[in-house]
Scaffold this active site. Structure first.
Site, PDB file in Angstrom:
ATOM      1  N   CYS A 151     -45.153  65.074   0.387  1.00 38.07           N
ATOM      2  CA  CYS A 151     -44.656  66.361  -0.477  1.00 38.07           C
ATOM      3  C   CYS A 151     -43.367  66.658  -0.361  1.00 38.07           C
ATOM      4  CB  CYS A 151     -45.517  67.519  -0.002  1.00 38.07           C
ATOM      5  SG  CYS A 151     -47.530  67.044   0.188  1.00 38.07           S
ATOM      6  N   ARG A 193     -42.053  61.316  -2.553  1.00 37.45           N
ATOM      7  CA  ARG A 193     -42.394  61.719  -1.617  1.00 37.45           C
ATOM      8  C   ARG A 193     -44.145  61.944  -1.535  1.00 37.45           C
ATOM      9  NH1 ARG A 193     -38.473  64.241   2.352  1.00 37.45           N
ATOM     10  NH2 ARG A 193     -40.296  65.271   3.184  1.00 37.45           N
ATOM     11  N   TRP A 236     -48.374  65.086  -2.161  1.00 36.40           N
ATOM     12  CA  TRP A 236     -49.472  63.780  -1.793  1.00 36.40           C
ATOM     13  C   TRP A 236     -50.422  64.414  -0.982  1.00 36.40           C
ATOM     14  CZ3 TRP A 236     -51.168  61.775   2.981  1.00 36.40           C
ATOM     15  CH2 TRP A 236     -51.418  60.384   3.004  1.00 36.40           C
ATOM     16  N   ASN A 264     -45.120  71.769   2.796  1.00 35.24           N
ATOM     17  CA  ASN A 264     -45.112  70.408   3.236  1.00 35.24           C
ATOM     18  C   ASN A 264     -45.535  70.271   4.581  1.00 35.24           C
ATOM     19  OD1 ASN A 264     -44.505  67.463   3.880  1.00 35.24           O
ATOM     20  ND2 ASN A 264     -42.507  68.220   3.970  1.00 35.24           N
ATOM     21  N   GLY A 265     -46.661  69.377   4.894  1.00 32.54           N
ATOM     22  CA  GLY A 265     -46.851  69.226   6.329  1.00 32.54           C
ATOM     23  C   GLY A 265     -48.522  69.433   6.428  1.00 32.54           C
ATOM     24  N   GLU A 309     -43.992  40.886   6.918  1.00 30.18           N
ATOM     25  CA  GLU A 309     -43.459  42.003   5.809  1.00 30.18           C
ATOM     26  C   GLU A 309     -43.899  41.523   4.448  1.00 30.18           C
ATOM     27  OE1 GLU A 309     -42.245  44.821   5.557  1.00 30.18           O
ATOM     28  OE2 GLU A 309     -40.990  44.726   3.723  1.00 30.18           O
ATOM     29  N   LYS A 359     -45.655  43.855   1.540  1.00 28.60           N
ATOM     30  CA  LYS A 359     -44.976  43.969   0.163  1.00 28.60           C
ATOM     31  C   LYS A 359     -45.942  43.624  -0.815  1.00 28.60           C
ATOM     32  CE  LYS A 359     -42.423  45.673   0.724  1.00 28.60           C
ATOM     33  NZ  LYS A 359     -41.553  46.440   1.820  1.00 28.60           N
ATOM     34  N   GLU A 371     -49.040  45.925  -1.204  1.00 28.81           N
ATOM     35  CA  GLU A 371     -48.789  47.377  -1.549  1.00 28.81           C
ATOM     36  C   GLU A 371     -48.325  47.527  -3.149  1.00 28.81           C
ATOM     37  OE1 GLU A 371     -45.431  49.686   0.148  1.00 28.81           O
ATOM     38  OE2 GLU A 371     -44.306  47.920   0.647  1.00 28.81           O
ATOM     39  N   HIS A 426     -59.025  30.176  15.084  1.00 26.35           N
ATOM     40  CA  HIS A 426     -59.946  30.920  16.093  1.00 26.35           C
ATOM     41  C   HIS A 426     -60.763  31.673  15.212  1.00 26.35           C
ATOM     42  CE1 HIS A 426     -58.009  28.895  19.443  1.00 26.35           C
ATOM     43  NE2 HIS A 426     -56.713  29.045  18.664  1.00 26.35           N
ATOM     44  N   LYS A 471     -43.204  57.698  -0.225  1.00 27.07           N
ATOM     45  CA  LYS A 471     -42.106  57.071   0.302  1.00 27.07           C
ATOM     46  C   LYS A 471     -41.679  57.571   1.764  1.00 27.07           C
ATOM     47  CE  LYS A 471     -38.138  54.486  -0.262  1.00 27.07           C
ATOM     48  NZ  LYS A 471     -38.549  53.225  -0.017  1.00 27.07           N
TER      49      LYS A 471
HETATM   50  C1  F6R Z   1     -43.263  49.674   2.981  1.00 26.28           C
HETATM   51  C2  F6R Z   1     -42.614  50.941   3.181  1.00 26.28           C
HETATM   52  C3  F6R Z   1     -43.211  51.526   4.401  1.00 26.28           C
HETATM   53  C4  F6R Z   1     -42.218  52.178   5.383  1.00 26.28           C
HETATM   54  C5  F6R Z   1     -42.705  53.060   6.421  1.00 26.28           C
HETATM   55  C6  F6R Z   1     -41.682  53.765   7.306  1.00 26.28           C
HETATM   56  O1  F6R Z   1     -42.487  48.988   1.844  1.00 26.28           O
HETATM   57  O2  F6R Z   1     -41.824  51.258   2.845  1.00 26.28           O
HETATM   58  O3  F6R Z   1     -44.062  50.547   5.176  1.00 26.28           O
HETATM   59  O4  F6R Z   1     -41.392  51.167   5.989  1.00 26.28           O
HETATM   60  O5  F6R Z   1     -43.344  54.197   5.682  1.00 26.28           O
HETATM   61  O6  F6R Z   1     -40.849  54.336   6.699  1.00 26.28           O
HETATM   62  P1  F6R Z   1     -39.405  54.900   7.129  1.00 26.28           P
HETATM   63  O7  F6R Z   1     -38.530  53.665   7.298  1.00 26.28           O
HETATM   64  O8  F6R Z   1     -38.947  55.786   6.167  1.00 26.28           O
HETATM   65  O9  F6R Z   1     -39.470  55.387   8.572  1.00 26.28           O
END
Ligand code: F6R
Length: 606
Positions: A2, A27, A76, A100-101, A479, A483, A486, A502, A601
């Site tokens: 948020c 956010r 969010w 927010n929270g 990773e 990617k 998501e 296994h 994000k």
């Molecule tokens: C995936 C992604 C998330 C962040 C995670 C941590 O593409 O961006 O998995 O890496 O939410 O976020 P930060 O780095 O801001 O602590």
């Protein structure tokens, strides 16, 4: 999660709020809203809707933009579905509120204050607005003090009282609020990026301090009413966004920026051919005297930690744990004053990482935060900070933040090797020679993006995909799989290829897409033999292979050759290739690449 914003000044508040909400949208982008208060007429206008800030903009477009004081929110969803009613701001009587929270005890509060009949939404936020309204008898400070004593959880609250049209009030616990003042007025927001390009100083509102936003000044008070001196800091990084440029999505732009931002991240830390962390203020004793290293991080940042773990164990022969920050405390981690904790985070606001860091510090650990956003909560909480120079990362899927985190971690490990006597000057030189090649090797991959686009086209109809690799390749693929899932919504899992037999191999059938990286010389034979096992069961294998590794005469659905580096550094070119793969699959599926569904994000709730 948020984004919240408030503005009190000379300009039309609607325009200011919409602009800031667009900057904060990463956010959360379920719904958006704003409330404005006209100081002359005392009239309130409340606009909100499910959807994006662009939808809110449409609703506001015919409004007379005359008010100069207001609050806004981009959501969010935590409590209550995504709909107009649950969107913020919430109004209860004379109180207008954005939040927010998470207020954990909102159900208790509903019972305690007998709010059942008056609530219209399913949100915890409306409960807070209603409690504030119960306590409000014309004195905002009194109402805020009484309300926050009842709240359990995390909150950043920004409030307007209808009969106090000249002031915006704010208070927070854990969830961030920053504020700034310029010639046009005062502003507050969830992060510095939304404060607007005209501010050159900002402050972080301290926890449990009542903040008053007047037209030309910001006043702070503790809960007893005593003034608190504001502590302003310089905004010393570029918060302006130069848009997507020639790219259709920020994700592509950010992938393409990597060679430059990695160079920038290394630049000030390599002096006269040696790793020098004095600019970060990290003392050598901290690196020399620790006996254990522990990474706390989430998602992509945690994957950067896994790569660093291989390096720490191979180069330093030291024990290193990499923990999901959200699980860290429940595992009774062994932490003491000989532990060095690395908190890795792009945003610097991830609540799980922040809480894990606080926990480790309480146990006596020293800490270094690897952070992109300057002045963020984790940066402030840590003993030392090493900033990545990724610049603003707007796409929700992290790309350049990840590889700049890797660059910092590689330099940190290199410096540790030096101060612990593992590297002599020659070994340091050889290590750095590889390190400085990373941007060029990535560039070579980026220059072949059209070949990766072709590979991506073959995956568009996949429902499931698997990624297989051993050792460092496995970490790289964790990773890569995150990617792909998501941004493309293809269910993708990375597996350590030795684990296949296994259980996992039961999932492989005719044409199952399997992506493999083969970048580690000493593991290549075993990796290639695991790939043959899935091929024999019908899998369609796409291989990203280090240049020079012999594939004999085996056939694959697709092969992309990665420019060769020393094995440990292959993560740089391989990551660029996997990021592009995910990007193109998402784009060709017609998805909103930069804002995948359900995500935000900045993850500020546990
Ligand atoms: C995936 C992604 C998330 C962040 C995670 C941590 O593409 O961006 O998995 O890496 O939410 O976020 P930060 O780095 O801001 O602590």
């Amino acid at each position: 999660m948020c984004g919240i914003v408030g503005y009190n000044g000379k300009d039309s508040v609607t325009d200011q709020l919409l602009e800031s909400l667009e900057l904060l949208e990463y956010r959360g982008y379920d719904s958006a809203g704003l409330a404005t208060l006209n100081e002359t007429t005392g009239k309130v206008k409340l606009r909100k809707c499910a959807g994006r800030v662009a939808d809110l903009r449409k609703i506001c477009q015919n409004d007379k933009k005359i008010s100069t004081c207001g609050i806004g929110h981009t959501r969010w969803a935590t409590h209550g579905g995504v709909n107009d009613v649950n969107a913020h701001p919430h109004r209860s009587g004379d109180v207008l509120l954005v939040h927010n929270g998470i207020v954990e005890n909102y159900e208790e509060l509903i019972d305690h204050f007998m709010l059942h009949k008056e609530l219209k939404s399913q949100t915890d936020t409306e409960v807070v607005a209603a409690v504030l309204n119960k306590f409000y008898q014309g004195d905002p400070h009194e109402a805020i003090c009484k309300t926050v004593k009842y709240l359990k959880g995390t909150f950043a609250l920004v409030v307007m009282f209808v009969d106090q049209p000249e002031v915006i009030y704010a208070i927070r616990n854990v969830s961030p609020i920053v504020a700034a003042c310029n010639q046009n007025g005062t502003m507050l927001a969830s992060d510095v990026a939304a404060l607007g390009s005209t501010a050159d100083k900002y402050m972080v509102i301290p926890e449990y301090v009542i903040t008053e936003l007047h037209k030309n000044e910001i006043k702070l008070f503790d809960l007893k009413g005593k003034p608190v001196e504001p502590h302003f800091m310089d905004i010393d990084w570029d918060t302006t966004r130069d848009g997507k440029g020639k790219y259709p999505f920020y994700m592509e732009k950010e992938i393409m920026e990597q060679p430059d931002v990695i160079k920038a991240t290394m630049e000030e830390r390599i002096i006269d051919g040696k790793i020098d962390l004095s600019g970060d203020g990290v003392p050598d004793e901290v690196l020399r005297d620790c006996e254990r290293i522990c990474v706390v991080a989430c998602g992509t940042a945690m994957h950067a930690g896994l790569v660093a773990k291989s390096l720490v164990q191979s180069r330093l022969g030291m024990h290193m744990n990499v923990e999901y920050a959200s699980e860290f405390m429940y595992g009774n981690p062994v932490i003491d004053e000989k532990t060095l904790v690395l908190a890795i985070s792009q945003s610097g606001e991830t609540i799980d990482t922040l809480e894990a860091l606080k926990y480790a510090r309480k146990k006596g650990a020293k800490s270094i935060a690897v952070i992109n956003v300057k002045g963020s909560s984790i940066a402030r909480e840590s003993d030392y900070v090493m900033y990545t120079s990724a610049g603003p990362e707007i796409a929700v899927a992290s790309t350049k933040a990840y590889t700049t985190q890797l660059a910092v971690l590689f330099l940190l490990v290199g410096r540790m090797a030096k101060v612990r006597g593992v590297f002599d000057d020659g070994a340091e030189k050889a290590y750095l020679e590889n390190m400085v090649q990373a941007p060029d090797k990535m560039q070579q991959v980026l220059d072949q993006k059209h070949d990766i686009h072709k590979i991506a086209r073959e995956m568009l109809d996949a429902k499931d995909a698997y990624m297989l690799g051993r050792g460092l390749d496995y970490s790289i693929l964790l990773e890569g799989a995150l990617k792909l899932k998501e941004v493309s919504y293809i269910h993708t899992e990375a597996y350590a290829s030795g684990e296949l037999k296994h259980g996992t191999i039961a999932l492989i059938t005719e044409n199952t897409p399997v992506v493999a990286t083969v970048t580690q010389e000493k593991l290549k034979d075993k990796e290639l033999s695991n790939i043959r096992e899935v091929q024999s069961r019908g899998a369609s294998v796409v291989l990203f292979v280090k240049d020079g590794i012999d594939l004999a005469d085996a056939e694959y659905a697709d092969v992309f050759t990665l420019p060769a580096m020393m094995d440990e550094f292959m993560v740089f070119p391989a990551s660029a290739a996997l990021q592009l793969l995910a990007y193109y699959v998402s784009m060709d599926k017609g998805l909103d690449v930069d804002k995948p569904r359900n995500l935000a994000k900045v993850v500020t709730v546990e």
